[in-house]
Design an enzyme around this catalytic site. Structure first.
Site, PDB file in Angstrom:
ATOM      1  N   ASP A  80       0.835  -1.205   0.000  1.00  0.00           N
ATOM      2  CA  ASP A  80       0.000   0.000   0.000  1.00  0.00           C
ATOM      3  C   ASP A  80       0.869   1.255   0.000  1.00  0.00           C
ATOM      4  O   ASP A  80       0.588   2.226  -0.698  1.00  0.00           O
ATOM      5  CB  ASP A  80      -0.920  -0.004   1.225  1.00  0.00           C
ATOM      6  CG  ASP A  80      -1.708  -1.301   1.326  1.00  0.00           C
ATOM      7  OD1 ASP A  80      -2.519  -1.566   0.444  1.00  0.00           O
ATOM      8  OD2 ASP A  80      -1.478  -2.066   2.287  1.00  0.00           O
ATOM      9  N   HIS A  94      -4.953  -3.435   6.157  1.00  0.00           N
ATOM     10  CA  HIS A  94      -4.694  -3.663   4.718  1.00  0.00           C
ATOM     11  C   HIS A  94      -6.035  -4.027   4.080  1.00  0.00           C
ATOM     12  O   HIS A  94      -6.339  -5.192   3.826  1.00  0.00           O
ATOM     13  CB  HIS A  94      -3.665  -4.779   4.528  1.00  0.00           C
ATOM     14  CG  HIS A  94      -3.490  -5.171   3.084  1.00  0.00           C
ATOM     15  ND1 HIS A  94      -3.026  -4.308   2.123  1.00  0.00           N
ATOM     16  CD2 HIS A  94      -3.733  -6.333   2.441  1.00  0.00           C
ATOM     17  CE1 HIS A  94      -2.990  -4.919   0.954  1.00  0.00           C
ATOM     18  NE2 HIS A  94      -3.418  -6.151   1.114  1.00  0.00           N
TER      19      HIS A  94
HETATM   20  P1  NAD Z   1      -2.225 -18.542  -4.735  1.00  0.00           P
HETATM   21  O1  NAD Z   1      -3.577 -19.170  -4.651  1.00  0.00           O
HETATM   22  O2  NAD Z   1      -1.547 -18.438  -6.048  1.00  0.00           O
HETATM   23  O3  NAD Z   1      -1.237 -19.321  -3.760  1.00  0.00           O
HETATM   24  C1  NAD Z   1      -1.580 -19.628  -2.454  1.00  0.00           C
HETATM   25  C2  NAD Z   1      -0.823 -20.894  -2.107  1.00  0.00           C
HETATM   26  O4  NAD Z   1      -0.979 -21.124  -0.717  1.00  0.00           O
HETATM   27  C3  NAD Z   1      -1.362 -22.144  -2.821  1.00  0.00           C
HETATM   28  O5  NAD Z   1      -0.290 -22.803  -3.493  1.00  0.00           O
HETATM   29  C4  NAD Z   1      -1.935 -22.992  -1.704  1.00  0.00           C
HETATM   30  O6  NAD Z   1      -1.791 -24.381  -1.921  1.00  0.00           O
HETATM   31  C5  NAD Z   1      -1.081 -22.511  -0.517  1.00  0.00           C
HETATM   32  N1  NAD Z   1      -1.672 -22.771   0.795  1.00  0.00           N
HETATM   33  C6  NAD Z   1      -2.963 -22.709   1.159  1.00  0.00           C
HETATM   34  N2  NAD Z   1      -3.088 -23.058   2.457  1.00  0.00           N
HETATM   35  C7  NAD Z   1      -1.851 -23.297   2.931  1.00  0.00           C
HETATM   36  C8  NAD Z   1      -1.342 -23.722   4.187  1.00  0.00           C
HETATM   37  N3  NAD Z   1      -2.134 -23.958   5.223  1.00  0.00           N
HETATM   38  N4  NAD Z   1       0.004 -23.882   4.318  1.00  0.00           N
HETATM   39  C9  NAD Z   1       0.830 -23.666   3.257  1.00  0.00           C
HETATM   40  N5  NAD Z   1       0.406 -23.296   2.042  1.00  0.00           N
HETATM   41  C10 NAD Z   1      -0.932 -23.110   1.870  1.00  0.00           C
HETATM   42  O7  NAD Z   1      -2.350 -17.106  -4.040  1.00  0.00           O
HETATM   43  P2  NAD Z   1      -1.334 -15.873  -4.128  1.00  0.00           P
HETATM   44  O8  NAD Z   1      -1.704 -15.020  -5.286  1.00  0.00           O
HETATM   45  O9  NAD Z   1       0.061 -16.365  -3.993  1.00  0.00           O
HETATM   46  O10 NAD Z   1      -1.776 -15.076  -2.818  1.00  0.00           O
HETATM   47  C11 NAD Z   1      -1.536 -15.588  -1.531  1.00  0.00           C
HETATM   48  C12 NAD Z   1      -2.182 -14.711  -0.468  1.00  0.00           C
HETATM   49  O11 NAD Z   1      -1.551 -13.420  -0.440  1.00  0.00           O
HETATM   50  C13 NAD Z   1      -3.672 -14.419  -0.694  1.00  0.00           C
HETATM   51  O12 NAD Z   1      -4.361 -14.506   0.545  1.00  0.00           O
HETATM   52  C14 NAD Z   1      -3.683 -12.990  -1.202  1.00  0.00           C
HETATM   53  O13 NAD Z   1      -4.916 -12.349  -0.968  1.00  0.00           O
HETATM   54  C15 NAD Z   1      -2.570 -12.406  -0.375  1.00  0.00           C
HETATM   55  N6  NAD Z   1      -1.995 -11.137  -0.848  1.00  0.00           N
HETATM   56  C16 NAD Z   1      -1.654 -10.223   0.098  1.00  0.00           C
HETATM   57  C17 NAD Z   1      -1.078  -9.025  -0.265  1.00  0.00           C
HETATM   58  C18 NAD Z   1      -0.700  -8.001   0.771  1.00  0.00           C
HETATM   59  O14 NAD Z   1      -0.276  -6.889   0.396  1.00  0.00           O
HETATM   60  N7  NAD Z   1      -0.829  -8.276   2.064  1.00  0.00           N
HETATM   61  C19 NAD Z   1      -0.837  -8.755  -1.616  1.00  0.00           C
HETATM   62  C20 NAD Z   1      -1.187  -9.715  -2.570  1.00  0.00           C
HETATM   63  C21 NAD Z   1      -1.788 -10.920  -2.158  1.00  0.00           C
HETATM   64  C1  LMR Z   2      -3.506  -6.502  -2.830  1.00  0.00           C
HETATM   65  O1  LMR Z   2      -3.560  -5.501  -2.127  1.00  0.00           O
HETATM   66  O2  LMR Z   2      -3.218  -6.458  -4.044  1.00  0.00           O
HETATM   67  C2  LMR Z   2      -3.763  -7.842  -2.184  1.00  0.00           C
HETATM   68  O3  LMR Z   2      -4.122  -7.696  -0.848  1.00  0.00           O
HETATM   69  C3  LMR Z   2      -4.718  -8.681  -2.950  1.00  0.00           C
HETATM   70  C4  LMR Z   2      -6.135  -8.178  -2.822  1.00  0.00           C
HETATM   71  O4  LMR Z   2      -7.027  -8.980  -2.521  1.00  0.00           O
HETATM   72  O5  LMR Z   2      -6.368  -6.986  -3.037  1.00  0.00           O
END
Ligand code: NAD
Ligand code: LMR
Length: 330
Positions: free
Chosen positions: A157, A185
């Site tokens: 952010d 967030h």
């Molecule tokens: P994705 O679906 O591509 O990958 C998630 C992975 O996590 C999968 O491979 C799944 O098998 C694995 N997983 C699920 N449960 C698990 C567990 N208990 N232990 C270990 N692995 C597990 O998703 P992504 O695009 O990589 O996103 C992951 C997370 O990050 C999402 O929750 C997304 O919303 C979040 N995210 C946060 C931010 C932020 O700024 N905080 C930014 C982008 C995405």
């Molecule tokens: C982001 O900020 O891009 C991540 O937290 C993914 C989402 O769900 O917005």
């Protein structure tokens, strides 16, 4: 010397974007060797094993060892850093808080496994959404690990806010400093430019020249653009942010480890009541990192207009905390 990094969700999108940059030295610099532990659920093990094969083929000089597992005890064994990425991402039309029921149950067991297996000085960065409250759940479950060692990512952010400010002022993003993300967030977050500078000059002065009514621009354009950027990415690319999220995760962990000096950044860390945020919540604040610990920067007193926006986001964190309490997750 080497550092052990555990990455959950290593078979997922963000995992794939993170692994090769960590192996290349983008996290701790070109001198520090890294041991990687990739933790997945059984459905994700194949993807994580494939990434491990590619890591081998990268012949990264800093990469000492890679272990792939679906056992949290093995995954967190000796971890100096735990990057908790593994969780479901949201889809179009969802808010991040809608993921609480699906993802919240991941973080209690992981918090317990961290307490039982990680290195004594472990630092935990939660990326999986809803990140603040997942960090709260993990910290609550990690008996014996101080809550100050848990943080959630709001650096994405902050990076978004700096980039939007730079674009509005037609300035290089490297010259934009001191933007703070407050609260959750989520779409209620408050990106605050009151103490931001552009090439050393107060951003508010530069904005007044460019946009005229700064408050109207902040309320009508800047704040919603930053706060809803995650949704914009989902709408445009069809799934949630990946490379920018990985990049921000590296920024966050690098700063935590190597220190920020006088530079301020933003991270969601445990409140001890600073700025009136209820103690125990994991809320985003202006922070510095000193000797491997986040320190909340005090004295950045918000105006009544800013206070109202911070309070709104903090109220959402209280609601999320109460919801996970009701679900028995803390
Ligand atoms: P994705 O679906 O591509 O990958 C998630 C992975 O996590 C999968 O491979 C799944 O098998 C694995 N997983 C699920 N449960 C698990 C567990 N208990 N232990 C270990 N692995 C597990 O998703 P992504 O695009 O990589 O996103 C992951 C997370 O990050 C999402 O929750 C997304 O919303 C979040 N995210 C946060 C931010 C932020 O700024 N905080 C930014 C982008 C995405
Ligand atoms: C982001 O900020 O891009 C991540 O937290 C993914 C989402 O769900 O917005």
């Amino acid at each position: 010397m080497s550092t052990t990094v555990t990455l959950t969700g290593a078979g997922g999108q963000i995992g794939y974007a993170l692994l090769f940059r960590i192996a290349a030295g983008d996290l701790f610099g070109p001198e520090e060797r890294v041991r990687l532990r990739l933790l997945e659920i059984p459905a994700g093990i194949g993807a994580a094993e494939g990434a491990a094969l590619e890591l081998q083929d990268g012949a990264f000089g800093l990469l000492e060892h890679v272990e792939v597992t679906d056992d949290p005890a093995v995954g967190f064994d000796g971890a100096d850093h735990a990057l908790l990425v593994g969780a479901r991402p949201r889809g179009p039309g969802m808010e991040r808080g809608d993921l609480l029921a699906a993802n919240g149950s991941i973080f209690g067991p992981q918090g317990r496994a961290i307490a039982a297996n990680a290195a004594p000085g472990v630092r935990v960065t939660v990326v999986g959404n809803p990140a603040n409250t997942n960090a709260l759940i993990a910290a609550a479950a990690a008996d014996g690990v101080p809550a100050t060692r848990f943080s959630a990512l709001t650096r994405l952010d902050e990076n978004r806010a700096r980039a939007q400010l730079a674009a509005a002022l037609d300035a290089p993003v490297a010259e934009v400093d001191g933007v703070t993300i407050w609260g959750n967030h989520s779409a209620t977050q408050f990106p605050d430019v009151a103490h931001a500078t552009v090439a050393g000059r107060p951003a508010l002065d530069a904005l007044a020249e460019r946009v005229g009514d700064v408050t109207a621009w902040l309320d009508g354009s800047f704040i919603p653009r930053v706060a809803k950027r995650g949704a914009e990415i989902i709408q445009v690319r069809g799934s949630s942010s990946v490379a920018s999220a990985a990049n921000a995760t590296l920024d966050h962990v690098r700063d935590w480890t190597l220190g920020t000096g006088e530079r301020r950044t933003s991270a969601a860390v445990v409140s001890h009541g600073e700025y009136g945020v209820p103690a125990g919540l994991i809320s985003s604040f202006p922070v510095r990192a000193v000797d491997g610990a986040w320190q909340i920067v005090e004295g950045q007193e918000p105006s009544p207009w800013a206070r109202e926006r911070i309070d709104r986001s903090v109220a959402e964190l209280v609601e999320e905390r109460d919801a996970v309490r009701a679900l028995g997750l803390i």
